[in-house]
Design an enzyme around this catalytic site. Structure first.
Site, mmCIF file in Angstrom:
data_model
loop_
_atom_site.group_PDB
_atom_site.id
_atom_site.type_symbol
_atom_site.label_atom_id
_atom_site.label_comp_id
_atom_site.label_asym_id
_atom_site.label_seq_id
_atom_site.Cartn_x
_atom_site.Cartn_y
_atom_site.Cartn_z
ATOM 1 N N GLU A 223 -42.637 35.760 -78.840
ATOM 2 C CA GLU A 223 -43.108 36.534 -79.989
ATOM 3 C C GLU A 223 -43.086 38.021 -79.652
ATOM 4 O O GLU A 223 -43.320 38.408 -78.502
ATOM 5 C CB GLU A 223 -44.562 36.140 -80.309
ATOM 6 C CG GLU A 223 -44.681 34.938 -81.221
ATOM 7 C CD GLU A 223 -44.523 35.312 -82.696
ATOM 8 O OE1 GLU A 223 -43.980 36.386 -83.005
ATOM 9 O OE2 GLU A 223 -44.944 34.510 -83.539
ATOM 10 N N ASP A 224 -42.846 38.841 -80.672
ATOM 11 C CA ASP A 224 -42.950 40.289 -80.465
ATOM 12 C C ASP A 224 -44.414 40.708 -80.446
ATOM 13 O O ASP A 224 -44.857 41.426 -79.582
ATOM 14 C CB ASP A 224 -42.164 41.053 -81.546
ATOM 15 C CG ASP A 224 -42.475 40.541 -82.966
ATOM 16 O OD1 ASP A 224 -43.186 39.513 -83.101
ATOM 17 O OD2 ASP A 224 -42.002 41.162 -83.931
ATOM 18 N N ASP B 25 -50.928 39.070 -84.028
ATOM 19 C CA ASP B 25 -51.945 39.890 -84.675
ATOM 20 C C ASP B 25 -53.112 38.962 -85.049
ATOM 21 O O ASP B 25 -53.921 38.622 -84.190
ATOM 22 C CB ASP B 25 -51.258 40.535 -85.890
ATOM 23 C CG ASP B 25 -52.133 41.491 -86.642
ATOM 24 O OD1 ASP B 25 -53.220 41.799 -86.166
ATOM 25 O OD2 ASP B 25 -51.732 41.945 -87.734
ATOM 26 N N PHE C 42 -50.914 49.963 -86.201
ATOM 27 C CA PHE C 42 -49.637 49.380 -86.605
ATOM 28 C C PHE C 42 -48.537 50.007 -85.763
ATOM 29 O O PHE C 42 -48.385 51.229 -85.735
ATOM 30 C CB PHE C 42 -49.368 49.616 -88.098
ATOM 31 C CG PHE C 42 -48.243 48.764 -88.601
ATOM 32 C CD1 PHE C 42 -48.461 47.446 -88.993
ATOM 33 C CD2 PHE C 42 -46.949 49.252 -88.639
ATOM 34 C CE1 PHE C 42 -47.417 46.647 -89.414
ATOM 35 C CE2 PHE C 42 -45.896 48.465 -89.068
ATOM 36 C CZ PHE C 42 -46.126 47.160 -89.455
HETATM 37 P P1 5GP Z 1 -50.027 37.516 -87.471
HETATM 38 O O1 5GP Z 1 -49.673 36.310 -88.247
HETATM 39 O O2 5GP Z 1 -50.354 37.226 -86.025
HETATM 40 O O3 5GP Z 1 -51.123 38.304 -88.122
HETATM 41 O O4 5GP Z 1 -48.784 38.514 -87.477
HETATM 42 C C1 5GP Z 1 -47.535 38.086 -87.768
HETATM 43 C C2 5GP Z 1 -46.498 39.129 -87.842
HETATM 44 O O5 5GP Z 1 -46.974 40.335 -88.403
HETATM 45 C C3 5GP Z 1 -45.925 39.513 -86.493
HETATM 46 O O6 5GP Z 1 -44.993 38.592 -86.005
HETATM 47 C C4 5GP Z 1 -45.282 40.824 -86.854
HETATM 48 O O7 5GP Z 1 -44.009 40.606 -87.376
HETATM 49 C C5 5GP Z 1 -46.217 41.393 -87.912
HETATM 50 N N1 5GP Z 1 -47.084 42.407 -87.336
HETATM 51 C C6 5GP Z 1 -48.385 42.296 -87.010
HETATM 52 N N2 5GP Z 1 -48.826 43.465 -86.488
HETATM 53 C C7 5GP Z 1 -47.765 44.312 -86.495
HETATM 54 C C8 5GP Z 1 -47.587 45.656 -86.059
HETATM 55 O O8 5GP Z 1 -48.478 46.349 -85.544
HETATM 56 N N3 5GP Z 1 -46.349 46.181 -86.238
HETATM 57 C C9 5GP Z 1 -45.310 45.477 -86.798
HETATM 58 N N4 5GP Z 1 -44.149 46.111 -86.913
HETATM 59 N N5 5GP Z 1 -45.446 44.207 -87.191
HETATM 60 C C10 5GP Z 1 -46.668 43.626 -87.051
#
Ligand code: 5GP
Length: 483
Positions: A398-399, A402, A451
């Protein structure tokens, strides 16, 4: 074969001889560090002096340590083996696991395992430290401790003689006002920042360095260039030192006659201190560099929307190498590993990580989308992986994690296919916002609730190609799921 007694006796004899020589102080301390390393059959040694605020340790002599280890950033004497400041000799069995070590990650990467540290005392007051480093685990003996203490005493005499303390005090003189400036950036060198720069161009250059999170020290060190009757009559003080690059920078935005004097001093400096890495940045090159990043007279705009770099390309690459080492070690007995990346943010991380894995891997990708809006938004797989993972060891790449909701959904999708094992490796972990209770097996960096973009991560499809990870200006970012 020589016994440790022979080695320690010979080293003490040698050190006394060097101490009484006419070599430059830097050479004397380097040579002492070398003698200690050899006598103790260690891998490296550093001699430090405390800055005038008794806060930071300044390297005055070193031997055997890698550039990366030495450049890991200023050592705060209160955070790194603080017991030495209380006059104690300290032993560290495993530097990468010891809470008293300020940069355990670098210690691990640079294979620093055990450390012996001793204070350098003058009339009962700590003025510096000696540290000895080994690559293999080592239990330091009483003889080792006695030896290092004796060498520390020789150093005290040397420092006294040379009045190096006064030189350092001048070099790091920091006015009280500086505390204000030190609050701004999170660089560990912040407390050594000046309130005023001699020239506005220096301030612009410092801003540029801050933008890229490059640590810097302003006028960090004065190099004596000429002596008359044992007194220094000419010195050269470069404008900046960048510890991460082990590079001194001298800016020349001056008039021609002054540049000629500067060039002469620089030639002399290179002759007298060939180990010093210094670059002269001429007026035009300097303005071009500033313009590239939006500062200075030729600049237009910064990388639009990015406030600050959170991790530089070098920091990312270094961390990836460590992660890859851990993963390769953990899966060493597995026949092969399936890496599954979630498009598109993961592309940079996945490509770099897999190149450092020393085991057979196959790669696959999946894609997801978010439908709906507000509370009714749902995640859906738009492209599944191409091959079956049943009975395979799978590592999700995963990148960023969050809230963890996306990963939670993906993990339940894959668990249903009965892989032999299913683990997660993420480059970034925004733990503060976590909602789903998932465990992350490998984490690159834990980041604050900001972000971020770059190195594959986007905002509305842009910024993915930035080689670093930066923080997007909050006013630009309205919370939205990626495309
Ligand atoms: P989650 O489901 O864990 O909240 O986040 C899923 C997706 O939201 C991550 O895979 C990513 O693509 C996007 N995301 C969450 N935080 C960031 C951030 O700080 N920057 C970017 N570019 N994408 C984010």
């Amino acid at each position: 074969m020589r016994t440790f007694k022979d080695r320690y006796y010979l080293a003490l004899k040698q050190v006394s001889k060097i101490a009484n020589s006419t070599l430059s102080l830097r050479k004397i301390f380097d040579s002492i560090a070398k003698n200690i390393t050899k006598a103790m059959q260690a891998n490296g040694c550093c001699v430090f002096l405390l800055d005038h605020k008794k806060e930071y340790l300044i390297i005055v002599g070193t031997y055997g340590l890698s550039d990366i280890y030495l450049r890991k950033g200023p050592l705060n004497a209160h955070k790194s083996l603080p017991e030495i400041l209380a006059g104690k000799v300290v032993t560290v069995a495993n530097a990468s696991k010891d809470k008293r070590i300020q940069h355990p990650q670098v210690a691990e990467e640079q294979r620093v395992h055990s450390i012996l540290g001793a204070p350098i005392l003058r009339e009962g007051e700590i003025i510096g430290e000696i540290r000895v480093y080994t690559r293999e685990p080592r239990q330091f003996s009483k003889a080792d401790i006695d030896f290092i203490n004796s060498i520390a005493d020789v150093n005290t005499v040397l420092i006294e003689r040379a009045k190096l303390q006064q030189l350092l005090a001048r070099r790091y003189k920091v006015s009280e006002k500086k505390a204000k400036l030190a609050q701004a950036p999170q660089s560990p060198t912040a407390s050594l920042r000046p309130t005023e720069f001699v020239h506005p161009s220096e301030e612009q250059f410092a801003k540029l360095l801050d933008f890229y999170c490059i640590e810097w020290l302003y006028e960090p060190r004065s190099f004596p260039l000429r002596w008359e009757n044992n007194t220094v009559v000419e010195m050269f003080t470069p404008d900046f030192y960048l510890p991460g690059l082990n590079l001194y920078i001298e800016l020349t935005t001056l008039q021609q006659p002054l540049i000629t004097t500067k060039n002469r001093k620089l030639r002399l400096l290179k002759e007298l201190y060939p180990e010093i890495n210094i670059k002269l940045l001429a007026k035009n090159d300097f303005f071009k560099l500033l313009a590239k990043y939006g500062y200075g007279p030729q600049g237009k705009a910064k990388i639009e929307g990015v406030n600050q770099v959170l991790y530089t390309h070098t920091q990312i690459q270094r961390r990836i190498r460590t992660l890859a080492r851990h993963i390769s070690h953990d899966y060493a007995s597995s026949e092969r590993l399936v890496l599954v990346g979630v498009l598109k943010g993961v592309v940079c991380f996945m490509t770099d990580l897999m190149q450092h894995l020393s085991l057979p891997v196959i790669i696959d990708f999946m894609s997801i989308s978010y439908y709906g809006g507000g509370d009714s938004q749902v995640v859906k797989i738009t492209k599944d992986i191409d091959s079956s993972i049943t009975g395979q060891h799978v590592l999700m790449i995963e990148d960023i994690v969050d809230t963890g909701m996306t990963l939670n959904y993906i993990l339940s999708h894959f668990s249903a296919q009965n892989p032999a094992s299913l683990r997660v490796c993420t480059l970034l972990d925004k733990r503060a916002r976590r909602l789903a209770n998932i465990s992350l097996d490998y984490v690159g960096f834990e980041i604050p609730d900001e972000f971020v973009v770059g190195y594959g991560l986007d905002y509305k499809g842009e910024y993915r190609n930035l080689p670093f990870i930066g923080i997007l200006q909050p006013e630009l970012f309205k919370e939205s799921k990626p495309q």
